[in-house]
Design a protein around this motif. Structure first.
Motif, PDB file in Angstrom:
ATOM      1  N   TYR A 128      38.190  39.059  76.942  1.00  0.00           N
ATOM      2  CA  TYR A 128      37.985  39.377  75.219  1.00  0.00           C
ATOM      3  C   TYR A 128      37.521  38.388  74.644  1.00  0.00           C
ATOM      4  CZ  TYR A 128      39.805  39.678  70.523  1.00  0.00           C
ATOM      5  OH  TYR A 128      39.842  39.828  69.084  1.00  0.00           O
ATOM      6  N   ARG A 129      37.539  36.821  75.102  1.00  0.00           N
ATOM      7  CA  ARG A 129      36.679  35.878  74.412  1.00  0.00           C
ATOM      8  C   ARG A 129      35.524  35.806  74.730  1.00  0.00           C
ATOM      9  NH1 ARG A 129      39.388  31.451  72.441  1.00  0.00           N
ATOM     10  NH2 ARG A 129      38.082  29.946  73.557  1.00  0.00           N
ATOM     11  N   SER A 130      35.205  36.122  75.852  1.00  0.00           N
ATOM     12  CA  SER A 130      33.717  36.429  76.017  1.00  0.00           C
ATOM     13  C   SER A 130      32.988  37.478  75.552  1.00  0.00           C
ATOM     14  CB  SER A 130      33.316  36.595  77.607  1.00  0.00           C
ATOM     15  OG  SER A 130      33.982  35.714  78.370  1.00  0.00           O
ATOM     16  N   LEU A 135      29.667  39.210  70.615  1.00  0.00           N
ATOM     17  CA  LEU A 135      29.419  39.819  69.295  1.00  0.00           C
ATOM     18  C   LEU A 135      29.187  38.673  68.098  1.00  0.00           C
ATOM     19  CD1 LEU A 135      32.227  42.427  69.350  1.00  0.00           C
ATOM     20  CD2 LEU A 135      29.874  42.782  69.151  1.00  0.00           C
ATOM     21  N   THR A 136      29.673  37.542  68.387  1.00  0.00           N
ATOM     22  CA  THR A 136      29.257  36.403  67.346  1.00  0.00           C
ATOM     23  C   THR A 136      27.689  36.232  67.762  1.00  0.00           C
ATOM     24  OG1 THR A 136      31.517  35.345  67.578  1.00  0.00           O
ATOM     25  CG2 THR A 136      29.551  34.124  66.746  1.00  0.00           C
ATOM     26  N   THR A 141      22.009  36.957  65.565  1.00  0.00           N
ATOM     27  CA  THR A 141      20.923  37.358  65.302  1.00  0.00           C
ATOM     28  C   THR A 141      20.564  38.514  64.377  1.00  0.00           C
ATOM     29  OG1 THR A 141      21.002  37.385  67.898  1.00  0.00           O
ATOM     30  CG2 THR A 141      19.434  38.997  67.014  1.00  0.00           C
ATOM     31  N   LEU A 142      21.446  39.242  64.083  1.00  0.00           N
ATOM     32  CA  LEU A 142      21.425  40.058  62.813  1.00  0.00           C
ATOM     33  C   LEU A 142      20.965  39.411  61.547  1.00  0.00           C
ATOM     34  CD1 LEU A 142      24.144  42.903  63.300  1.00  0.00           C
ATOM     35  CD2 LEU A 142      21.787  43.403  63.122  1.00  0.00           C
ATOM     36  N   PRO A 197      26.723  42.403  58.282  1.00  0.00           N
ATOM     37  CA  PRO A 197      27.767  43.030  58.491  1.00  0.00           C
ATOM     38  C   PRO A 197      28.823  41.734  58.418  1.00  0.00           C
ATOM     39  CG  PRO A 197      26.625  43.277  60.732  1.00  0.00           C
ATOM     40  CD  PRO A 197      25.573  42.738  59.558  1.00  0.00           C
ATOM     41  N   ASP A 198      30.058  42.117  58.401  1.00  0.00           N
ATOM     42  CA  ASP A 198      31.141  41.013  58.512  1.00  0.00           C
ATOM     43  C   ASP A 198      31.255  40.704  59.834  1.00  0.00           C
ATOM     44  OD1 ASP A 198      31.851  41.776  55.806  1.00  0.00           O
ATOM     45  OD2 ASP A 198      33.506  43.191  56.630  1.00  0.00           O
TER      46      ASP A 198
END
Length: 239
Positions: A128-130, A135-136, A141-142, A197-198
């Motif tokens: 999950y942490r990976s 996603l971070t 990047t976004l 996005p958030d």
């Protein structure tokens, strides 16, 4: 000559629009993919870590033992905790359904189920942490894509340029009919503004990594012995 000027103006407008909306579409698609990944991770969180924790809560039963478990594991909050779980036989049966029960005695089945659940929880948290870290990175990047988009696409400058083209092509209003209105560029810029996005850590919990089983096995066994003494008739094989 006027027709040639209009044709050239149209082609320039089309080129600007294709570049602007093409880049914008890429960002919007990447943003949508990012949101879909967050939803998928949220469902995975519930199915993996959530199920592991509920199984551990069910085995420990009592609030004081669950609190001790959190101190040993280093988890800071009671994720997926619901007092009603331990009082509902059907829910208790569901969290053990499909799990292999190892052991010759009731105690060994109980102990092995707890340790197996903890080991699974440890591995699921690492996964999950990976995923959260990836996603971070996607979010960073976004943000950079959006910043680059606005460095390359100043809507106010584009509108001023297009108005100049319209004036040069004998007053053809074309795409710029709204330019007659007060502050049209500001309103259009607001409408078209891309917002990142958030961040994922504002949408999903950041769960600390817990120690491997071998490092806390003795401390966990103490908690298990207390829990077993309070429910000596528990037989996981009969649930």
């Amino acid at each position: 000559m006027e027709d040639l000027c209009n044709i050239l103006t149209f082609e320039v407008k089309k080129e600007i629009a294709d570049r602007y909306f093409g880049f914008r579409k890429i960002i919007e698609e990447d943003t949508q993919l990012y949101k879909q990944k967050i939803i998928a991770l949220s469902l995975s969180l519930e199915d993996s870590i959530g199920t592991d924790l509920v199984r551990i809560y069910t085995l420990l039963q009592d609030d004081d033992l669950i609190s001790r478990f959190f101190k040993v594991s280093g988890l800071s909050e009671r994720l997926f905790f619901d007092c009603s779980i331990n009082k509902c036989r059907t829910l208790r049966e569901n969290v053990f359904r499909g799990r292999k029960i190892r052991g010759l005695t009731r105690w060994s089945c109980f102990k092995n189920m707890f340790f197996d659940s903890y080991a699974l929880l440890h591995d699921h948290i690492i996964d999950y942490r990976s995923a959260l870290c990836r996603l971070t990175e996607d979010h960073d990047t976004l943000r950079e894509q959006i910043n680059l988009f606005y460095r390359k696409n100043d809507i106010s400058g584009i509108m001023q340029f297009l108005r100049g083209l319209d004036r040069a092509s004998a007053g053809d209003s074309g795409l710029l009919e709204t330019a007659q209105e007060p502050n049209p560029c500001c309103r259009l810029d607001d409408k078209l503004r891309l917002h990142p996005p958030d961040p994922v850590d504002e949408l999903l919990p950041v769960i600390p990594e817990i120690p491997p089983l071998q490092e806390v096995r003795a401390a966990l066994k103490e908690i298990l012995l207390l829990s077993w003494s309070r429910q000596p008739d528990l037989d996981l094989r009969r649930l």
